[in-house]
Design an enzyme around this catalytic site. Structure first.
Site, PDB file in Angstrom:
ATOM      1  N   LYS A 156     -19.908  -3.142  10.192  1.00 15.51           N
ATOM      2  CA  LYS A 156     -19.959  -4.494   9.624  1.00 15.51           C
ATOM      3  C   LYS A 156     -20.503  -5.470  10.675  1.00 15.51           C
ATOM      4  CE  LYS A 156     -16.551  -3.388   6.204  1.00 15.51           C
ATOM      5  NZ  LYS A 156     -15.154  -3.243   5.835  1.00 15.51           N
ATOM      6  N   ASP A 163     -14.210 -10.237   0.342  1.00 15.77           N
ATOM      7  CA  ASP A 163     -13.905  -8.952  -0.311  1.00 15.77           C
ATOM      8  C   ASP A 163     -13.573  -9.168  -1.789  1.00 15.77           C
ATOM      9  OD1 ASP A 163     -14.175  -6.695   1.255  1.00 15.77           O
ATOM     10  OD2 ASP A 163     -12.217  -6.905   2.222  1.00 15.77           O
ATOM     11  N   GLN A 202      -9.462  -5.542   7.422  1.00 18.15           N
ATOM     12  CA  GLN A 202      -9.740  -4.131   7.112  1.00 18.15           C
ATOM     13  C   GLN A 202      -8.467  -3.434   6.609  1.00 18.15           C
ATOM     14  OE1 GLN A 202     -12.944  -2.722   7.464  1.00 18.15           O
ATOM     15  NE2 GLN A 202     -12.016  -1.034   6.351  1.00 18.15           N
TER      16      GLN A 202
END
Ligand code: NDP
Length: 284
Positions: free
Chosen positions: A53, A120, A97
């Site tokens: 990322k 997200d 995460q």
């Protein structure tokens, strides 16, 4: 033999578009989009994802802010960091995460992220917006699947779509996005009575389970579009999906490989969401 939907190639195209738009955005606003990624603990797979990322951020011209915290970090400290990032104007997207260590409540952490920085799209406010079809961000993996389908020139309208898996991260939003595109959608899960029969009905079949070779050729209709979200390790430790690729590709019309299918799209869509968040912050 099925046409291969090349996620690697399509993701490079999307990342190229984000990079060009980012350069334009920076030039017009003087603002560099910033993504903060939080990793709690040292799970090796998560470390690789976070590293990828960061690399993608730098490549498209974003600032990348990494926060690597020890596994024993308390929930209160983690939420404290998220609150700081919520208030930081140089941070436009925040991603924590998953999975988190067991002593931390994932829902509380997701709920602490400002919905405007929730790239997200896991925050309940964003999930609700997706349900009603009025959203800023789409969850990256299902959005990546939709981009693959579009890029292959496949129309979803009126098609029978079967999604295998009903997680909040993949299966449920996937079904919703197919529904928004006017597919007729069935969601299957571990309690589905006759999975093979349900799958055989599908014009578009999306497997998001986490079980190698669960989807075999006898479960696939001739000419169907088969999208494999699964990321598993086979008996030799090799990355593989949920679909028995070699047999199913003899029967399907279109198929995504693993690796090189849905996986690269997830990061590309994360970059897209971060740019969207920066644009929203600047009313651009
Ligand atoms: P979850 O474990 O959260 O969900 C799995 C789903 O599969 C559940 O709904 C479960 O049903 C269902 N299921 C399990 N066994 C069966 C079965 N035998 N028949 C039918 N359904 C079954 O996984 P995720 O949704 O998080 O991930 C799914 C896969 O996608 C994993 O391999 C993951 O690694 C991969 N993934 C890939 C990404 C990418 O970027 N390519 C991103 C995210 C995930 P029930 O609800 O009844 O338990």
């Amino acid at each position: 033999m099925a046409n291969l939907i090349n996620g690697k190639e399509i993701s490079l195209r999307v990342r190229g578009e984000v990079k060009a738009e980012t350069a334009d955005f920076i030039q017009k606003t003087g603002t560099v989009p910033g993504l903060a990624v939080i990793l709690v603990g040292d799970d090796p797979a998560s470390k690789i994802y976070v590293g990828n990322k960061k690399k993608a951020c730098l490549e498209v011209g974003f600032n990348s802010f990494e926060h690597i915290l020890p596994a024993e970090t308390s929930q209160a400290d983690l939420i404290g960091l998220i609150e700081k990032l919520n208030a930081d104007p140089s941070v436009h997207g925040i991603l924590c995460q998953l999975p988190l260590p067991k002593h931390i409540d994932e829902r509380a952490v997701i709920g602490a992220i400002s919905p405007k920085k929730d790239v997200d799209a896991f925050h309940p406010a964003n999930v609700g917006k997706i349900m009603i079809g009025d959203y800023d961000f789409l969850p990256c993996t299902p959005a990546g699947v939709m981009e693959l389908i579009r890029s292959a020139g496949i129309s979803v309208a009126g098609k029978k779509c079967v999604v295998v898996g009903r997680s909040n991260i993949v299966g449920k939003p996937m079904a919703m996005l197919l529904l928004h595109e006017n597919g007729t959608v069935t969601i299957c899960h571990s309690k589905t009575k006759d999975l093979a029969a349900e799958c055989r009905e599908a014009d578009i079949l999306v497997a998001a389970v986490g079980k190698p070779k669960l989807i075999t050729a006898d479960m696939v209709k001739e000419g169907a579009v088969v999208i494999d979200v699964g990321m598993n390790r086979d008996e030799n430790g090799k990355l593989c999906g949920d679909v028995d690729f070699s047999a199913v590709s003899e029967k399907a019309g279109f198929i995504t490989p693993v690796p090189g299918g849905v996986g690269p799209m997830t990061i590309a869509m994360l970059m897209k969401n971060t740019l969207t968040a920066a644009k929203l912050a600047k009313n651009y």
